[in-house]
Design an enzyme around this catalytic site. Structure first.
Site, PDB file in Angstrom:
ATOM      1  N   TYR A   1      -3.399   1.700  16.266  1.00  0.00           N
ATOM      2  CA  TYR A   1      -1.992   1.465  17.124  1.00  0.00           C
ATOM      3  C   TYR A   1      -2.428   1.487  18.599  1.00  0.00           C
ATOM      4  CZ  TYR A   1       0.063   2.987  12.768  1.00  0.00           C
ATOM      5  OH  TYR A   1       0.745   3.082  11.665  1.00  0.00           O
TER       6      TYR A   1
ATOM      7  N   GLU B   1      -2.632  -0.321   8.567  1.00  0.00           N
ATOM      8  CA  GLU B   1      -1.498   0.241   9.156  1.00  0.00           C
ATOM      9  C   GLU B   1      -1.608  -0.377  10.494  1.00  0.00           C
ATOM     10  OE1 GLU B   1      -0.626   4.271   9.683  1.00  0.00           O
ATOM     11  OE2 GLU B   1      -1.179   4.742   7.581  1.00  0.00           O
TER      12      GLU B   1
ATOM     13  N   ASN C   1      -6.729   1.421  10.237  1.00  0.00           N
ATOM     14  CA  ASN C   1      -5.182   1.570  10.825  1.00  0.00           C
ATOM     15  C   ASN C   1      -5.434   1.663  12.285  1.00  0.00           C
ATOM     16  OD1 ASN C   1      -4.554   2.291   8.195  1.00  0.00           O
ATOM     17  ND2 ASN C   1      -4.048   4.292   8.664  1.00  0.00           N
TER      18      ASN C   1
ATOM     19  N   HIS D   1      -2.840  10.763   0.789  1.00  0.00           N
ATOM     20  CA  HIS D   1      -2.108  10.690   2.450  1.00  0.00           C
ATOM     21  C   HIS D   1      -1.845  12.031   2.662  1.00  0.00           C
ATOM     22  CE1 HIS D   1      -0.503   7.405   4.999  1.00  0.00           C
ATOM     23  NE2 HIS D   1      -0.255   8.462   5.569  1.00  0.00           N
TER      24      HIS D   1
ATOM     25  N   GLU E   1      -6.927   8.070   6.927  1.00  0.00           N
ATOM     26  CA  GLU E   1      -7.125   8.792   8.056  1.00  0.00           C
ATOM     27  C   GLU E   1      -7.677  10.076   7.880  1.00  0.00           C
ATOM     28  OE1 GLU E   1      -3.744   6.209  10.508  1.00  0.00           O
ATOM     29  OE2 GLU E   1      -3.467   8.271  10.201  1.00  0.00           O
TER      30      GLU E   1
ATOM     31  N   ARG F   1       0.868  -1.191   0.027  1.00  0.00           N
ATOM     32  CA  ARG F   1       0.067   0.082  -0.071  1.00  0.00           C
ATOM     33  C   ARG F   1       0.909   1.291  -0.080  1.00  0.00           C
ATOM     34  NH1 ARG F   1      -2.643   3.888   3.532  1.00  0.00           N
ATOM     35  NH2 ARG F   1      -1.490   3.377   5.403  1.00  0.00           N
TER      36      ARG F   1
END
Length: 438
Positions: A287, A344, A285, A121, A166, A77
């Site tokens: 985290y 991600e 994504n 992005h 995002e 990606r």
């Protein structure tokens, strides 16, 4: 190796990057300025770092594709730099920029790696920002024209497309989060609505111009947790803007109710239908959880909150919580009912070579193992997860942190640009091989 019982043999393993973070060559090949070039030149970045060279992927893309082939990933990606194709954001097309992505895509295909192309992005052409950027409803037309150019040029070889990466992050951080100017909330809502409209328009373009296109959008979904019980209402508002402001209208055709007073002034007849276009997958994504507090002085009434003591943290102070990843996958599956690709997930640290020149990163290995196992648990509980992309292939320019933070499976010496696969690179390669063999 992670203990996996639920992932299917055709599960897609990949890595992710983005244009501004790795390409460099910001003043080469006819590329125009992006807003991130401006932020860098204004001294907004830690250590006054810039993206001028970054990882020099623009010149070293073949070396980086070879790394991917060694790693054994099936997909990559990446994002296209809008100002590299259209230096002024619209109008005159830059053939040199188009040709760079031709070379990259062809190199990927020759290596047996599927290109996953993200249109945006974060590197908006500065010329468009000067005209209001995403606050200008005309940005929908600008993005449509850009998407049309990309689809026509690369749609013969690329079938996997994402519209935005995002959007909640770039809109919240640029327009509201922590800011004290309450008059700016209208700017945030305009940005949100126009980006959503641009997404819908791009989906229609890709459907019309790319036979067999598989289209999604990519969202950072993190649990937003209150720092104290008194912060619960603030966390709910924060969560709506972080996690739902884009996926809900794009996948469900509605804005979160808590946002409607701000969105309503910008909503025109037919807008929700223009946003809510058929999609094939949800790009996730993730985290770590985020903690929120009430802040009456901040725009929107919320701000970053204190974390509970004793949380396990990465070296850059992000919480480590694999069960939260599992639960997020289940929540996204239940809410949006589409195949999920984790686009991600990764571990930020401060890696350096040891005396032997090796980069040993056991923290990243442990993080990836635990999060991949949590993903497998989510699949066992019914989540339709079909792929996992590590952030990132390379250490790179990490936005306002510059080069002080490293997320890569591959160490980059920014003085020499030498690439050194880390322990985690070799671990992930072995994990992919084991998973594909069953």
């Amino acid at each position: 190796m992670p203990s996996l019982t639920a992932l299917k043999r055709d599960f897609i393993w990949g890595v992710s990057t983005s244009s501004f973070q790795i390409e460099g060559a910001t003043q080469e090949g006819g590329r125009g300025l992006s807003i991130w070039d401006t932020y860098c030149r204004d001294g907004e970045i830690k250590n006054h770092d810039t993206g001028d060279v970054a990882c020099d992927h623009y010149h070293r893309y073949a070396e980086d594709v070879a790394l991917m082939k060694t790693l054994g990933v099936q997909a990559y990606r990446f994002s296209v730099a809008w100002p590299r194709l259209l230096p002024q954001g619209r109008g005159a097309v830059n053939e040199e920029g188009l040709a760079f992505y031709d070379r990259l895509i062809d190199e990927l295909l020759a290596a047996g790696i599927e290109p996953w192309l993200c249109l945006y992005h974060w590197d908006l052409p500065q010329a468009l920002e000067d005209q209001g950027g995403w606050m200008n409803r005309e940005s929908v037309t600008w993005f449509t024209d850009y998407a049309t150019l990309v689809a026509k040029r690369y749609g013969d070889r690329v079938k996997r497309f994402a519209t935005f990466n995002e959007p909640s992050i770039f809109s919240l951080f640029s327009r509201s989060l922590g800011k004290r100017d309450r008059s700016a909330d209208d700017k945030l809502h305009r940005t949100i609505h126009h980006v959503n409209l641009a997404h819908g328009a791009a989906v229609d373009v890709l459907r019309a111009l790319v036979p067999g296109a598989s289209i999604g959008s990519i969202h950072n979904v993190q649990p937003i947790l209150p720092s104290t019980p008194a912060d619960a209402a603030a966390a709910e508002v924060f969560g709506a803007y972080w996690n739902e402001a884009y996926p809900d209208p794009q996948f469900l055709g509605t804005y979160p109710e808590i946002m409607l007073p701000g969105i309503q002034p910008h909503l025109q007849p037919g807008d929700l239908e223009r946003i809510h276009r058929p999609l094939d997958w949800f790009g996730l994504n993730h985290y770590s959880p985020v903690y929120a507090k009430a802040d009456p002085e901040a725009m929107m009434g919320f701000n970053w909150g204190d974390r509970p003591p004793g949380l396990p943290l990465t070296p850059i102070d992000w919480p480590i919580n694999a069960p939260a990843f599992r639960d997020t996958l289940l929540r996204v599956h239940q809410r949006y009912k589409l195949p999920i690709y984790v686009t991600e997930n990764g571990y930020g640290s401060n890696d350096e070579p040891d005396a032997n020149g090796a980069v040993v990163d056991p923290g990243r290995v442990g993080f990836l193992r635990d999060y991949i196992e949590a993903m497998d648990q989510a699949v066992a509980q019914g989540a339709d997860v079909r792929g996992y992309f590590v952030w990132s292939l390379l250490d790179n320019f990490e936005w306002d942190s510059g080069y002080s933070v490293r997320f890569g499976l591959t160490y980059v010496d920014y003085k020499t640009l030498k690439r050194i696969p880390k322990t985690s690179f070799h671990w992930f390669a072995a994990a992919i091989k084991a998973a594909r063999q069953g």
